[in-house]
Scaffold this motif. Structure first.
Motif, short mmCIF file in Angstrom:
data_model
loop_
_atom_site.label_atom_id
_atom_site.label_comp_id
_atom_site.label_asym_id
_atom_site.label_seq_id
_atom_site.Cartn_x
_atom_site.Cartn_y
_atom_site.Cartn_z
N LEU A 70 4.46 47.04 -32.32
CA LEU A 70 3.49 45.96 -32.25
C LEU A 70 3.30 45.31 -33.62
CD1 LEU A 70 0.16 46.02 -30.27
CD2 LEU A 70 0.21 45.13 -32.57
N ARG A 71 3.12 46.15 -34.63
CA ARG A 71 2.88 45.64 -35.98
C ARG A 71 4.08 44.83 -36.46
NH1 ARG A 71 2.69 50.09 -38.38
NH2 ARG A 71 0.48 50.52 -38.12
N ALA A 72 5.29 45.39 -36.29
CA ALA A 72 6.49 44.71 -36.77
C ALA A 72 6.68 43.37 -36.05
CB ALA A 72 7.71 45.61 -36.55
N GLN A 73 6.48 43.36 -34.74
CA GLN A 73 6.69 42.14 -33.96
C GLN A 73 5.67 41.06 -34.32
OE1 GLN A 73 9.04 41.08 -31.75
NE2 GLN A 73 10.22 42.86 -32.38
N VAL A 74 4.42 41.46 -34.45
CA VAL A 74 3.39 40.46 -34.76
C VAL A 74 3.64 39.87 -36.14
CG1 VAL A 74 0.92 40.10 -35.20
CG2 VAL A 74 1.66 41.41 -33.20
N LYS A 75 4.00 40.72 -37.11
CA LYS A 75 4.27 40.21 -38.46
C LYS A 75 5.42 39.22 -38.44
CE LYS A 75 2.38 43.59 -41.61
NZ LYS A 75 2.65 44.77 -42.45
N GLN A 76 6.43 39.52 -37.62
CA GLN A 76 7.60 38.65 -37.56
C GLN A 76 7.32 37.33 -36.86
OE1 GLN A 76 11.13 39.94 -35.15
NE2 GLN A 76 11.85 40.52 -37.18
N GLN A 77 6.46 37.35 -35.84
CA GLN A 77 6.30 36.17 -34.97
C GLN A 77 5.02 35.37 -35.26
OE1 GLN A 77 8.65 35.76 -32.57
NE2 GLN A 77 9.61 37.78 -32.60
N VAL A 78 4.20 35.85 -36.17
CA VAL A 78 2.85 35.28 -36.31
C VAL A 78 2.86 33.77 -36.56
CG1 VAL A 78 2.62 35.93 -38.76
CG2 VAL A 78 0.57 35.61 -37.38
N GLY A 79 3.85 33.29 -37.29
CA GLY A 79 3.88 31.86 -37.62
C GLY A 79 4.20 30.96 -36.44
N LYS A 80 4.69 31.53 -35.38
CA LYS A 80 5.14 30.72 -34.24
C LYS A 80 4.03 30.38 -33.26
CE LYS A 80 9.73 32.75 -34.37
NZ LYS A 80 10.53 33.85 -33.82
N PHE A 81 2.87 31.00 -33.44
CA PHE A 81 1.80 30.83 -32.46
C PHE A 81 0.51 30.37 -33.12
CE2 PHE A 81 4.75 33.91 -30.69
CZ PHE A 81 4.95 33.42 -29.42
N ASP A 82 -0.26 29.60 -32.34
CA ASP A 82 -1.60 29.25 -32.80
C ASP A 82 -2.51 30.47 -32.67
OD1 ASP A 82 -1.00 26.49 -33.21
OD2 ASP A 82 -1.05 26.23 -31.02
N ASP A 83 -2.40 31.12 -31.52
CA ASP A 83 -3.29 32.24 -31.23
C ASP A 83 -2.49 33.42 -30.70
OD1 ASP A 83 -5.53 30.57 -31.68
OD2 ASP A 83 -5.44 29.88 -29.60
N ILE A 84 -2.82 34.59 -31.21
CA ILE A 84 -2.26 35.81 -30.65
C ILE A 84 -3.44 36.64 -30.14
CG2 ILE A 84 -0.96 37.93 -31.13
CD1 ILE A 84 0.58 36.40 -33.28
N ILE A 85 -3.37 36.97 -28.85
CA ILE A 85 -4.45 37.73 -28.23
C ILE A 85 -3.88 39.09 -27.85
CG2 ILE A 85 -6.23 37.74 -26.43
CD1 ILE A 85 -6.31 35.20 -28.20
#
Ligand SMILES: Nc1ncnc2c1ncn2[C@@H]1O[C@H](COP(=O)(O)OP(=O)(O)OP(=O)(O)O)[C@@H](O)[C@H]1O
Ligand SMILES: [Mg+2]
Length: 213
Positions: A70-85
Motif C-alpha cells: 500500500l505504502r509503495a503504491q501510494v507513493k508511486q501513484q500519488v501525483g496522478k490523482f486529486d484524491d486518494i481515499i
C-alpha cells in the motif's frame, strides 16, 4: 488529498463512507483513487458491482491489504490523482498503519454507543504513533448511524465523548442511520446516485464532504 477512513473497531461504516466520498468526488470531476486496505475486499466488491453495471463515473480501485505494498503504491501513484481515499480494515493492521503515515486526514466513523466511544482511545494511540513520524495528520471523528429521531442530544453526547480524546476533532456533520446508505452500497452507488433519492442522506453526505475538503 489523501484521506483514510479508519477505525480499529469493525462495522462502524468505514467502507460505506469511503465509497460514498470517493464517488461523490468523482461525480464533481476529481480524479479519485479508492484503495481497499481490508482483506475482506468490501470496497473493491462494491466498485466491481458498479463497473459491471456500467455506472459512470467509473472509480479506480485497488486492493492493498499489505501495508508495505500500500505504502509503495501510494507513493508511486500519488501525483496522478486529486484524491486518494483509503478504506483501512476494522483492526490494527499494517495497511492501517501505512495509510496513517501517508494521509492528510484520518476520518474515524463511530456509532453512538459506549463500545464505539471507548474504541476511540485505541485508535488514538495509533494516531499518536503516526504523528511522531508524520507531522500534521488531522484526525476527525464523525458519528455514523446516528439515530434519525434524536437529533441534537446524540450529537451533543458524541461531541462530549470525543472531547475526552484529545487526538480527535469532532465533526458536527453526523450521518444518520438510513436505508439509502446500505441499499446504495449494495449496488456500488453512493447515496447521491441512489433512487429513490433520500434527500436527508444526500445533505448529510454533502455536509461531511464540504467540511473535509
Ligand atoms: N449511515 C448508515 N445507515 C444505515 N446503514 C449503514 C450506515 N452506515 C453503514 N451502514 C451499514 O452498516 C454495515 C456496516 O457498514 P460498513 O461495512 O461500511 O462498516 P465497516 O466499518 O467498513 O465494517 P468492517 O469493519 O467489517 O470493514 C453495512 O451493512 C452498511 O450498509
Ligand atoms: Mg469495511
Amino acid at each position: 488529498m489523501i484521506i483514510t477512513v479508519g477505525n480499529t473497531k469493525g462495522g462502524v461504516g468505514k467502507t460505506t463512507i469511503a465509497v460514498n466520498i470517493a464517488i461523490a468526488r468523482a461525480i464533481i470531476g476529481k480524479d479519485v483513487w479508492l484503495i481497499d486496505g481490508d482483506r475482506q475486499h468490501t470496497a473493491q466488491t462494491a466498485i466491481s458491482i458498479r463497473s459491471e453495471s456500467g455506472v459512470e463515473p467509473g472509480i479506480s480501485c485497488a486492493s492493498y491489504p499489505d501495508g508495505n505494498t500500500l505504502r509503495a503504491q501510494v507513493k508511486q501513484q500519488v501525483g496522478k490523482f486529486d484524491d486518494i481515499i483509503i478504506d483501512a480494515g476494522g483492526r490494527d493492521s499494517t495497511a492501517l498503519r501505512a495509510a496513517l503515515v501517508l494521509s492528510d486526514i484520518i476520518l474515524v466513523p463511530f456509532q453512538p454507543r459506549s463500545y464505539d466511544v471507548w474504541a476511540l482511545e485505541d485508535i488514538a494511540s495509533l494516531i499518536d504513533e503516526a504523528r511522531s513520524v508524520r507531522d500534521g495528520l488531522k484526525a476527525y471523528a464523525v458519528l455514523n448511524c446516528a439515530d434519525p429521531g434524536t437529533k441534537s442530544t446524540d450529537n451533543e453526547e458524541a461531541a462530549a465523548a470525543v472531547a475526552d480524546v484529545p487526538q480527535f476533532e469532532y465533526l458536527p456533520t453526523p450521518l444518520r442511520r438510513r436505508k439509502a446508505y446500505s441499499n446504495a452500497a449494495g449496488q456500488g452507488l453512493s447515496v447521491l446516485e441512489y433512487k429513490p433519492r433520500d434527500n436527508k442522506a444526500n445533505d448529510e453526505l454533502k455536509a461531511l464532504i464540504s467540511i473535509l475538503f
